[in-house]
Enzyme design. Structure first.
Site, PDB file in Angstrom:
ATOM      1  N   PRO A  14       0.850  -1.196   0.000  1.00 20.31           N
ATOM      2  CA  PRO A  14       0.000   0.000   0.000  1.00 20.31           C
ATOM      3  C   PRO A  14       0.878   1.235   0.000  1.00 20.31           C
ATOM      4  O   PRO A  14       1.757   1.376   0.852  1.00 20.31           O
ATOM      5  CB  PRO A  14      -0.788  -0.130   1.312  1.00 20.31           C
ATOM      6  CG  PRO A  14       0.060  -0.990   2.186  1.00 20.31           C
ATOM      7  CD  PRO A  14       0.818  -1.910   1.277  1.00 20.31           C
ATOM      8  N   MET A  15       0.659   2.131  -0.968  1.00 21.31           N
ATOM      9  CA  MET A  15       1.458   3.351  -1.067  1.00 21.31           C
ATOM     10  C   MET A  15       0.522   4.528  -1.282  1.00 21.31           C
ATOM     11  O   MET A  15      -0.237   4.560  -2.258  1.00 21.31           O
ATOM     12  CB  MET A  15       2.476   3.243  -2.211  1.00 21.31           C
ATOM     13  CG  MET A  15       3.567   2.232  -1.976  1.00 21.31           C
ATOM     14  SD  MET A  15       4.727   2.069  -3.373  1.00 21.31           S
ATOM     15  CE  MET A  15       3.817   0.915  -4.428  1.00 21.31           C
ATOM     16  N   CYS A  69       2.960   3.361   9.253  1.00 20.20           N
ATOM     17  CA  CYS A  69       3.184   4.649   8.606  1.00 20.20           C
ATOM     18  C   CYS A  69       3.654   5.685   9.624  1.00 20.20           C
ATOM     19  O   CYS A  69       3.004   5.879  10.654  1.00 20.20           O
ATOM     20  CB  CYS A  69       1.899   5.135   7.926  1.00 20.20           C
ATOM     21  SG  CYS A  69       2.101   6.727   7.088  1.00 20.20           S
ATOM     22  N   LYS A  75       0.190  -4.688   9.197  1.00 21.87           N
ATOM     23  CA  LYS A  75       1.468  -4.281   8.626  1.00 21.87           C
ATOM     24  C   LYS A  75       2.157  -3.396   9.652  1.00 21.87           C
ATOM     25  O   LYS A  75       1.581  -2.394  10.100  1.00 21.87           O
ATOM     26  CB  LYS A  75       1.278  -3.526   7.308  1.00 21.87           C
ATOM     27  CG  LYS A  75       2.596  -3.206   6.583  1.00 21.87           C
ATOM     28  CD  LYS A  75       2.338  -2.621   5.196  1.00 21.87           C
ATOM     29  CE  LYS A  75       3.632  -2.493   4.381  1.00 21.87           C
ATOM     30  NZ  LYS A  75       4.542  -1.469   4.904  1.00 21.87           N
ATOM     31  N   HIS A 104       7.631  -4.531   7.802  1.00 17.42           N
ATOM     32  CA  HIS A 104       8.593  -3.612   7.205  1.00 17.42           C
ATOM     33  C   HIS A 104       9.808  -3.635   8.122  1.00 17.42           C
ATOM     34  O   HIS A 104       9.752  -3.146   9.254  1.00 17.42           O
ATOM     35  CB  HIS A 104       8.008  -2.204   7.100  1.00 17.42           C
ATOM     36  CG  HIS A 104       8.889  -1.263   6.341  1.00 17.42           C
ATOM     37  ND1 HIS A 104       8.403  -0.154   5.695  1.00 17.42           N
ATOM     38  CD2 HIS A 104      10.234  -1.255   6.122  1.00 17.42           C
ATOM     39  CE1 HIS A 104       9.417   0.494   5.114  1.00 17.42           C
ATOM     40  NE2 HIS A 104      10.526  -0.164   5.367  1.00 17.42           N
ATOM     41  N   GLY A 133      10.449  -4.013   2.630  1.00 20.56           N
ATOM     42  CA  GLY A 133      11.521  -3.070   2.919  1.00 20.56           C
ATOM     43  C   GLY A 133      12.824  -3.425   2.230  1.00 20.56           C
ATOM     44  O   GLY A 133      13.378  -4.513   2.456  1.00 20.56           O
ATOM     45  N   GLY A 189       7.359  -2.437  -2.773  1.00 18.11           N
ATOM     46  CA  GLY A 189       6.773  -1.111  -2.779  1.00 18.11           C
ATOM     47  C   GLY A 189       7.332  -0.252  -3.892  1.00 18.11           C
ATOM     48  O   GLY A 189       6.890  -0.322  -5.032  1.00 18.11           O
TER      49      GLY A 189
END
Length: 336
Positions: free
Chosen positions: A13-14, A96, A135, A167, A208, A229
């Site tokens: 997800p970005m 995030c 996540k 990540h 990552g 990503g």
């Protein structure tokens, strides 16, 4: 019963990247990848345009909805909406580090409150019959204690959650931008491996620093899966390279077939009022490394050309790769 192979290859997800049009493009390149929405906050679904946030094309399956929030009731409501719209998974963002997310007290901040995260997960599990996943990062700021992330995962594991996307960096909440947080905190794959060893009944997906197919396939063989990503954004064909190596019997479209499919898709979307630039943006890296790639990017990002909303521009850019000395003023639309 969860199947680890369902998470073998994932696209991260970005924010401002993995919208439904980007996901449609990625699906063409990787037919079996698991796609994730950009993070959608509970507030956007409680008070905003639900259709705009949640609508997607059936071709995107399997597709997961990533939520941002920290209130169990709101997350349960958002998860129910995701289930109603047909998503295959609900994922909670606990990674995030942006200031906007910190102001809302969710994202990576939630790693400091594992009991609250557990309550959020349980509320979503009670609300839907599809996997609820997490996540997360490995730690906060400069605390690299393994006990911190082990206890965080442990409390979530106690809820019955069995899918963790890791990540493999810390999140530094003060002093680093989101971009810096993707690059500066050191990667610690060995810590993610320890989590997998300590929770053997769970699915661990590594995220990552995975920049190419070799790295990604090697990681997929050490973990249950990998999540790409920025590599998928800048060099989208890496998704195809990884797909072919993970599923050697699979068939993938050529660049020409991808172009054909995207022209047809763009024509349909433009007829609904979607600007052409939204469809061409994820395509900019399709031919990276090939002769004429810069010309391709320039043509598909030219505001003057895009203003006409003519999907044939994609064909025009494609033909320029074969015949760079002559770029036609217009391109015919495909039949059918």
């Amino acid at each position: 019963m969860l199947n680890p192979s369902d998470w073998r290859l994932c696209v991260a997800p970005m924010i401002d990247v993995t919208d439904r049009h980007c996901r449609y493009f990625h699906r063409l390149l990787a037919p079996r990848a698991r796609l994730y929405t950009e993070m959608i906050t509970t507030g956007a679904l409680l008070h905003g345009n639900v259709e705009r946030h949640l609508d997607f094309d059936e071709a995107e399956h399997p597709v997961a909805l990533q939520l941002g929030g920290s209130e169990p009731d709101a997350l349960a409501h958002a998860a129910r909406l995701g289930r109603q719209w047909g998503y295959d998974e609900i994922n909670l963002n606990c990674g995030c580090p942006s200031e906007r997310v910190q102001r809302g007290a969710f994202g990576a901040c939630l790693m400091a409150e594992p009991a609250l995260v557990a309550d959020c997960i349980k509320a979503m599990q009670d609300a839907v019959d599809i996997p609820v996943t997490v996540k997360h990062r490995l730690g906060l700021d400069y605390d690299e204690s393994y006990a911190f992330v082990r206890d965080f995962v442990g409390q979530i594991h106690d809820t019955g959650c069995r899918v963790f996307v890791v990540h493999a960096r810390n999140a530094v909440l003060k002093g680093l931008s989101p971009k810096d947080n993707r690059e500066i905190p050191p990667l610690r794959y060995e810590v993610a491996k320890q989590l997998k060893a300590d929770f053997p009944d769970s699915i661990f997906v590594l995220n990552g620093g995975l920049a190419d197919a070799d790295q990604s396939v090697a990681a997929a063989n050490e973990f249950d899966g990998v999540m790409l990503g920025r590599a998928a954004w800048h060099t989208p064909r890496v998704l195809s390279e990884v797909s072919l190596r993970l599923w050697p019997s699979g068939r993938l479209p050529t660049d020409a077939q991808v172009v054909d499919a995207m022209v047809r898709y763009a024509a349909e979307q433009v007829s609904r009022g979607v600007p052409l630039r939204v469809m061409t943006r994820p395509m900019l890296g399709l031919v990276n490394g090939q002769s004429g790639a810069r010309r391709w990017r320039r043509m598909l990002s030219d505001p003057t050309r895009l203003a006409g909303n003519e999907p044939g521009l994609i064909y025009e850019a494609w033909r320029s790769l074969q015949s760079p000395s002559h770029v036609p003023a217009a391109a015919a639309m495909p039949a059918g």
